[in-house]
Write an enzyme that holds these catalytic residues in place. Structure first.
Site, mmCIF file in Angstrom:
data_model
loop_
_atom_site.group_PDB
_atom_site.id
_atom_site.type_symbol
_atom_site.label_atom_id
_atom_site.label_comp_id
_atom_site.label_asym_id
_atom_site.label_seq_id
_atom_site.Cartn_x
_atom_site.Cartn_y
_atom_site.Cartn_z
ATOM 1 N N ARG A 175 0.838 -1.194 0.000
ATOM 2 C CA ARG A 175 0.000 0.000 0.000
ATOM 3 C C ARG A 175 0.872 1.243 0.000
ATOM 4 N NH1 ARG A 175 -0.438 0.953 5.521
ATOM 5 N NH2 ARG A 175 -2.173 2.346 5.214
ATOM 6 N N ARG A 179 -3.208 10.522 2.350
ATOM 7 C CA ARG A 179 -4.164 11.071 3.321
ATOM 8 C C ARG A 179 -4.935 12.200 2.678
ATOM 9 N NH1 ARG A 179 -0.126 11.844 8.354
ATOM 10 N NH2 ARG A 179 0.452 9.663 8.568
ATOM 11 N N ARG A 258 20.291 -4.379 3.268
ATOM 12 C CA ARG A 258 20.720 -3.062 2.815
ATOM 13 C C ARG A 258 21.424 -2.380 3.971
ATOM 14 N NH1 ARG A 258 16.999 0.825 1.600
ATOM 15 N NH2 ARG A 258 15.281 -0.354 2.476
ATOM 16 N N ARG A 289 18.288 11.401 2.296
ATOM 17 C CA ARG A 289 17.726 12.386 3.220
ATOM 18 C C ARG A 289 18.816 13.069 4.032
ATOM 19 N NH1 ARG A 289 14.311 8.490 7.420
ATOM 20 N NH2 ARG A 289 15.800 6.784 7.407
ATOM 21 N N GLU A 312 22.289 10.894 4.483
ATOM 22 C CA GLU A 312 22.114 9.438 4.494
ATOM 23 C C GLU A 312 22.122 8.899 3.070
ATOM 24 O OE1 GLU A 312 19.015 7.989 7.172
ATOM 25 O OE2 GLU A 312 18.410 6.557 5.622
ATOM 26 N N TYR A 360 12.790 -6.389 10.104
ATOM 27 C CA TYR A 360 12.876 -5.005 10.556
ATOM 28 C C TYR A 360 11.992 -4.855 11.785
ATOM 29 C CZ TYR A 360 12.750 -0.143 11.283
ATOM 30 O OH TYR A 360 12.860 1.074 11.904
ATOM 31 N N ASP A 362 10.910 -1.993 14.742
ATOM 32 C CA ASP A 362 11.033 -0.718 15.423
ATOM 33 C C ASP A 362 11.421 -0.990 16.881
ATOM 34 O OD1 ASP A 362 10.589 1.411 13.650
ATOM 35 O OD2 ASP A 362 8.420 1.055 13.665
#
Ligand code: FAD
Ligand code: NA
Length: 389
Positions: A175, A179, A258, A289, A312, A360, A362
């Site tokens: 997805r 918004r 990565r 970024r 980065e 991954y 968080d």
């Protein structure tokens, strides 16, 4: 001294949560080792020596969670500021709010669409892909249409993966949220903030228990060092949070990752970009970024005429690089299943954290999963003798 009750390999959030719970709740002696010269894994931060500004050495870390238990747990070790994360992106000399929202669309179209009008425009653009998408580009266009894809997804994704999105699998994205309001808050979790005294103070408080010993610069696979694999496995229970393929000497092949390269610079200005994180969507800018750390803590006193920025860059990890994001190709998934089988058979060794499970995670997920491992496997083992597998 003698052997500890438990050896924890890795002092990131997963390993320290296990160590803290075992020491506090069960009174166990816990030895933590880390091969790096500092505690905290990828969440480690330190004050830049020239400016005193807190720099997150392994990329910007924003804490957010909707898990009440995790929030209550982490609040035992630190208070949090009311920081809310927001991101902007530069595309062809213009700055847009991210993630894509009504403000982004109206600025992009030089329009004043209502939510319904914006939705109708995106739907019309997305309808141009009528077959099942065969690559990431087609998938993205089928979700948000070509104009928004080309501006905000194409270049950024190509830089992240060093690959043309037409050569990436359609399944990399399921997805692409758009918004249809002006809300550009990055996270939608119930709790969000940054540790008031910084990440390292938080992490040090987790390890600050008389039963916990942390030894740095110590690699589990270096047999000349204490608490190595050969010496410990079979005699001391182990929670291992390093790479799962490395534990088994890569017998089923290496899992691919990565990595990121960071370029830190002190600039002679009090404000470089006016915001914590600026993405760069154009491919002729090679970084993805720029982080400007002073903006994570507007409540702190910072130098008026100096700032720290970090550019980065993203690329495929080679053998000696830090693994950051799992690539997760079909071959990786196959290999992971084979390593999971080996891990199950390894008695008295539990595998956890982002490297130990090749996922991954968080911070709140790493902490939550360590709390579950403690409840479901570790506490039953030490209190009722349930085997540790
Ligand atoms: P790690 O923190 O990686 O800790 C593992 C530790 O094991 C390391 O210290 C390593 O040195 C050690 N180790 C490995 N092998 C050995 C060995 N052989 N011997 C001894 N020690 C070893 N999370 C968020 O919630 N918000 C964010 O904004 C966010 N941003 C991120 C940005 C980047 C670039 C990355 C990579 C991650 C980010 N995360 C973020 C995720 C966060 O870093 C992880 O959730 C957290 O690091 C997971 O903790 P961990 O203990 O599983 O792994
Ligand atoms: Na096991």
């Amino acid at each position: 001294t003698g052997a500890p009750d438990l050896l924890v390999v890795g002092s990131g959030f997963f390993g320290l949560t296990i160590a803290e719970r075992c020491a506090t709740e069960l009174g166990l002696t816990v030895q933590v080792i880390d091969r790096r010269p500092h505690i905290g894994g990828n969440a480690y931060s330190e004050a830049d020596p020239e400016t005193g500004i807190e720099v997150h050495r392994y990329g910007a870390h924003l804490f957010h969670t909707s898990n009440r238990r995790v929030w209550e747990y982490v609040n035992r070790f630190t208070d949090f500021t009311p920081y809310q994360h927001r991101v902007y992106t530069t595309f062809r000399g213009e700055v847009f709010p991210m993630p894509i929202n009504l403000g982004t669309i109206n600025q992009f179209q030089r329009a004043a669409y209502s939510p319904d009008e914006a939705r109708a425009w995106v739907t019309e653009q997305a309808a141009q892909i009528t077959h099942a998408p065969t690559n990431l580009e087609e998938k993205a266009i089928s979700l948000i249409g070509r104009p928004l894809y080309e501006a905000f997804i194409q270049g950024y994704t190509a830089k992240q993966w060093q690959t043309d999105p037409r050569e990436l699998g359609a399944d990399i994205i399921s997805r692409l949220p758009v918004r249809y309001t002006y809300d550009n808050r990055y996270f939608s979790d119930t709790y969000e903030g940054l540790p008031v005294d910084g990440y390292t103070a938080w992490i040090e408080r987790m390890a600050d228990h008389p039963n916990i010993t942390v030894t740095l610069d110590t690699d589990f696979f270096d047999e000349t060092q204490p608490f190595n694999k050969l010496a410990c496995v079979g005699t001391t229970p182990v929670v291992y949070t390093g790479p799962v393929d490395r534990y088994f000497d890569g017998v089923h092949g290496d899992l691919s990752w990565r990595t990121l390269d960071f370029e830190t610079e002190v600039l002679p200005t009090g404000d470089f970009q006016g915001t914590p994180v600026m993405n760069y969507a154009d491919t002729d800018v090679t970084h993805t970024r720029v982080h400007e750390f002073r903006h994570f803590h507007p409540e702190r006193d910072h130098p008026a005429d100096q700032t720290v920025i970090m550019r980065e860059f993203s690329r495929a990890a080679e053998a000696d690089d830090e693994p950051y994001y799992p690539v997760n190709t079909p071959q990786d998934r196959e290999r992971l299943l084979a390593y999971r089988e080996l891990a199950k058979g390894e008695t008295d060794v539990l595998f956890g954290g982002r490297l130990g499970t090749y996922q991954y995670l968080d911070m709140h997920m790493a902490i939550g999963s360590a709390l579950s491992m403690f409840d479901n496997l570790i506490a039953p083992h030490f209190t009722d003798g349930v085997p540790l597998t």
